[in-house]
Design an enzyme around this catalytic site. Sequence first.
Site, PDB file in Angstrom:
ATOM      1  N   ALA A 259       1.580  32.771 -30.928  1.00 42.09           N
ATOM      2  CA  ALA A 259       1.414  33.260 -29.558  1.00 42.09           C
ATOM      3  C   ALA A 259      -0.042  33.610 -29.273  1.00 42.09           C
ATOM      4  O   ALA A 259      -0.495  33.558 -28.132  1.00 42.09           O
ATOM      5  CB  ALA A 259       2.295  34.493 -29.339  1.00 42.09           C
ATOM      6  N   ILE A 261      -2.575  31.935 -30.306  1.00 40.33           N
ATOM      7  CA  ILE A 261      -3.383  30.717 -30.159  1.00 40.33           C
ATOM      8  C   ILE A 261      -3.354  30.261 -28.702  1.00 40.33           C
ATOM      9  O   ILE A 261      -2.271  29.997 -28.162  1.00 40.33           O
ATOM     10  CB  ILE A 261      -2.848  29.582 -31.058  1.00 40.33           C
ATOM     11  CG1 ILE A 261      -2.924  29.991 -32.530  1.00 40.33           C
ATOM     12  CG2 ILE A 261      -3.637  28.289 -30.833  1.00 40.33           C
ATOM     13  CD1 ILE A 261      -2.272  28.999 -33.465  1.00 40.33           C
ATOM     14  N   GLU A 263      -3.176  27.615 -26.979  1.00 41.43           N
ATOM     15  CA  GLU A 263      -3.036  26.164 -27.130  1.00 41.43           C
ATOM     16  C   GLU A 263      -3.350  25.393 -25.858  1.00 41.43           C
ATOM     17  O   GLU A 263      -3.629  24.198 -25.886  1.00 41.43           O
ATOM     18  CB  GLU A 263      -1.622  25.801 -27.633  1.00 41.43           C
ATOM     19  CG  GLU A 263      -0.479  26.276 -26.757  1.00 41.43           C
ATOM     20  CD  GLU A 263       0.035  27.645 -27.209  1.00 41.43           C
ATOM     21  OE1 GLU A 263       0.948  28.161 -26.583  1.00 41.43           O
ATOM     22  OE2 GLU A 263      -0.506  28.192 -28.177  1.00 41.43           O
ATOM     23  N   ASP A 305     -38.790  10.662 -14.837  1.00 47.59           N
ATOM     24  CA  ASP A 305     -39.645   9.507 -14.624  1.00 47.59           C
ATOM     25  C   ASP A 305     -40.245   9.615 -13.224  1.00 47.59           C
ATOM     26  O   ASP A 305     -39.709  10.312 -12.358  1.00 47.59           O
ATOM     27  CB  ASP A 305     -38.790   8.242 -14.759  1.00 47.59           C
ATOM     28  CG  ASP A 305     -39.626   6.974 -14.787  1.00 47.59           C
ATOM     29  OD1 ASP A 305     -40.814   7.065 -15.133  1.00 47.59           O
ATOM     30  OD2 ASP A 305     -39.091   5.909 -14.461  1.00 47.59           O
ATOM     31  N   ASP A 624     -37.618   4.154 -22.283  1.00 45.93           N
ATOM     32  CA  ASP A 624     -37.092   5.510 -22.109  1.00 45.93           C
ATOM     33  C   ASP A 624     -35.904   5.799 -23.018  1.00 45.93           C
ATOM     34  O   ASP A 624     -35.541   6.962 -23.213  1.00 45.93           O
ATOM     35  CB  ASP A 624     -36.643   5.729 -20.653  1.00 45.93           C
ATOM     36  CG  ASP A 624     -37.779   5.568 -19.662  1.00 45.93           C
ATOM     37  OD1 ASP A 624     -38.856   6.136 -19.917  1.00 45.93           O
ATOM     38  OD2 ASP A 624     -37.595   4.870 -18.653  1.00 45.93           O
ATOM     39  N   ASN A 686      -3.291  36.363 -23.949  1.00 41.54           N
ATOM     40  CA  ASN A 686      -2.770  36.238 -25.322  1.00 41.54           C
ATOM     41  C   ASN A 686      -2.881  37.551 -26.089  1.00 41.54           C
ATOM     42  O   ASN A 686      -2.003  37.904 -26.863  1.00 41.54           O
ATOM     43  CB  ASN A 686      -3.517  35.126 -26.060  1.00 41.54           C
ATOM     44  CG  ASN A 686      -3.039  33.744 -25.643  1.00 41.54           C
ATOM     45  OD1 ASN A 686      -2.510  33.591 -24.545  1.00 41.54           O
ATOM     46  ND2 ASN A 686      -3.212  32.761 -26.493  1.00 41.54           N
TER      47      ASN A 686
END
Length: 873
Positions: A259, A261, A263, A305, A624, A686
């Site tokens: 729980a 984690i 995800e 450039d 380049d 979490n």
Amino acid sequence: MGLTEKEAEERLRTEGENTIGGERKSGPLRIFLGQFRDIMVMILLGATVISVFLGEISDAVTIILIVLLNAVLGFIQEYRTEHTLEALRSMTSPTAKCWRDGKLREIAASRLVKGDIIELEAGDRIPADCTVLRAAGFFSDESVLTGESVAVAKSAGAEDDTDNSLNKPNIVYFGASAVKGSCRGKVIATGMDTQMGKISGMLTDIGREQTPLQKRLAELGKAVAIICLIVCAAVFGAGVLRGENVFDMLMTGITIAIAAIPEGLPATVTIALALAVSRMMKQKVLVNKLHSVETLGCTSVICSDKTGTITENKMTVTELSTADDDFFFSGMGYRVSGAVTKGEDTAVNPLAERALTEALRCGVVCSTAEISTQETPKSRNRGSLAGRGEWSVTGDPTEAALLIAAAKAGITKSSVSEKCRTLGEFPFDSETRFMAVHCSFGSEKRMYFKGAEEILLPRCSQYMNGRGEKVPMTAAFRRRLEEKAAEMSDRALRVLALAMCVSDDLAPYRGSLVFLGLAGMTDPPREEAKAAIRRCATASVKTVMITGDHKNTAVAVAKKAGLLKGGMAITGEELNMLSDEELDRDIGKYTVFARVEPVHKLRIVRSFKRRGEIVTMTGDGVNDAPAVKEADVGVAMGVTGTDVTKQAADVILMDDNLATLVSAVEQGRCVYANIRKFVRYLLSCNIGEVLTMFLGIVMGMPIVLLPVQILLVNLVTDGLPAIALGMERPESDIMSRPPRRSDEGFFAGGLMWRIVIRGIFIGLSTLASFTTVMHLGSSAEACRTAALITLVVSQLIHVFECRSESRSLFSMNPFGNMKLVGAVLVSGAVLAAAVLVPQMQVIFSTAAPSMAELFIALGFSAAVPLVSSVISR
């Protein structure tokens, strides 16, 4: 002439084939498997195994799909970059016309060796670096190597010259194109010894680095791994000490760790980046590598450039000086609209100015270019042209610029050809440096000349005054014209002299010419580039210009673009005199780098990176590509860029516009800010879930939430709301803040503190809801239902708080992100169904709450943001 076949074969064995680039370093399978080395991915794979073991098949399938989605996206991005050197190799000329055994033969370019004599003509791709033995009006387009779009004239030099340094007039380079004339050359370098080969070597040596976001996510993965282990061990230990079954507590600890984690985080990050890519595509920015979107946001230095990015890459006549007056032309680039004025702002009728008219006619006659428009432009009055859009141009850009200037004065090719019929032409040559056209003008035959001022002016014995009269040229007047030409050159204008004479035949070297005027032209800075540079300065992003152009020209363009404020200019030759330590110490002083070669560009990028800068490098030519690949974000030009540069780049600008790049930087900042927002949201949620379960066990309470209810919470809160949070618009001041430092942690600015405090509040409010309902004498299902409602609703309220790190919930418009509002409503509906629908009650072990229980659950949910708001003050 040339080598014998036997000599060539022997040299081929010792020198090797005339090819560049190497084989791909990694096969597709190895690249794909490499995507699973990330710590967060490993944690998710471990969670998948445990979920299967616990019978949570739907959880396992979801996690596997997330992991595979990330792996496939990463594989596509990495596999694409492996084609860079293959694209470079494809620029090799497949065949070459070479003298062998005294005969001109067509052989495979890969079999050329040093000492071979080759023939080149317009349209050929040059197959090796060669010293020029003979040239007839030969011009080479070396833009892939130097970045400058103007074709370079080549002339014969010493036959024994083997120095293939760039920008030499007697050397032609592998990969460049022959655009005009013919040439005979002697091969002096092949394969990896050519300038193109050296670039290939640089590309091979450049390794891939993780982006700042990937580094931060890796740090987050480590932190999550440690938290999971601590939670698992703590719950297991607490349960065992209470006398619970060892196996049951192990499974409970693992369940709670899962729980913990987030995800949904990898998928949400991927979706946020993908949505940003979609938004950027609408702004003409094509993203090759997904994570480079976020890296753009922490850019602290943009190396740009000059040609086509800061400037328009469209030569424009801005002024024309006759013997008596200076005339100015408005309307930059190929725009149709424009006007001619005498001095800075005095309206003029060009047809009444005889010297101006004759000078412009000379420019039209001495031009092989063509211009056209879909709509016929209208002349408001003589000397002013009105029309929408731009001229369509074919041919030499310098000659096209003269045609456009003449069109603004009402002089066109068709109107000139009615009076002036071409009889003969002496083309521009690198040695003579002028062009002459013989034509009949009524009953008179004339020659018109266009060329370098230092070549034509000494041959002028007269000049045309404003009334069209020919006046003898005095030494003093000639000096005045020479000073005028020098003054125009100092302002970075390309100066062409225009002259004429009466002649019955084409005699280009004839003297006694009549001076008509000096045309000054430039490649003007883009207006939007000026605004972009100012915007970068506001955002504390340093913009520097790197160009192969002359220092004076580069400095003049930089001044017009607003780049040189307080900065200095330095050339590639001057860079060679600095050690890396000296360059690292002083590089912050410079905003213009002129006359640079590929190795200089690479060195500049590396120096900025050693100083801790996040570098974005733009480019279009092969020259380049190494610097583009080395930079934290490589940006290729979509219009003028070569395939090599595009494949080496992370981002492609479809309109070659610096302003578009700055908009992409803003999107990058927005993406990172949004990622921080939903990481804050997901981790807070979490932590709240884990704390609820952990404290419940420690306090000896019944299990507060069942595993299936935790799954429901993750389904309701971790999905749509987090994704919608990733679609938050940029905050109004996002481009007024300095870029974050490259070493700045993901949780900088007190983010971790806010996450932990908010997670604790969510967990405590959920426990409070559970215990309060339990004290009312309600059933276990009712207590869990109240806790479930509190947990979900408090998290859905929290998602609105996460929309800004600087403003409180009550100071933001709740309807500022309608996608988020919609996602929260959907999540709320799912929660309501799980609590109120009988069939769902059976699945999730819930019970319909009484009014008192609902009031308690919602009251504790609302208390969390109120307490949080008071503490934040």
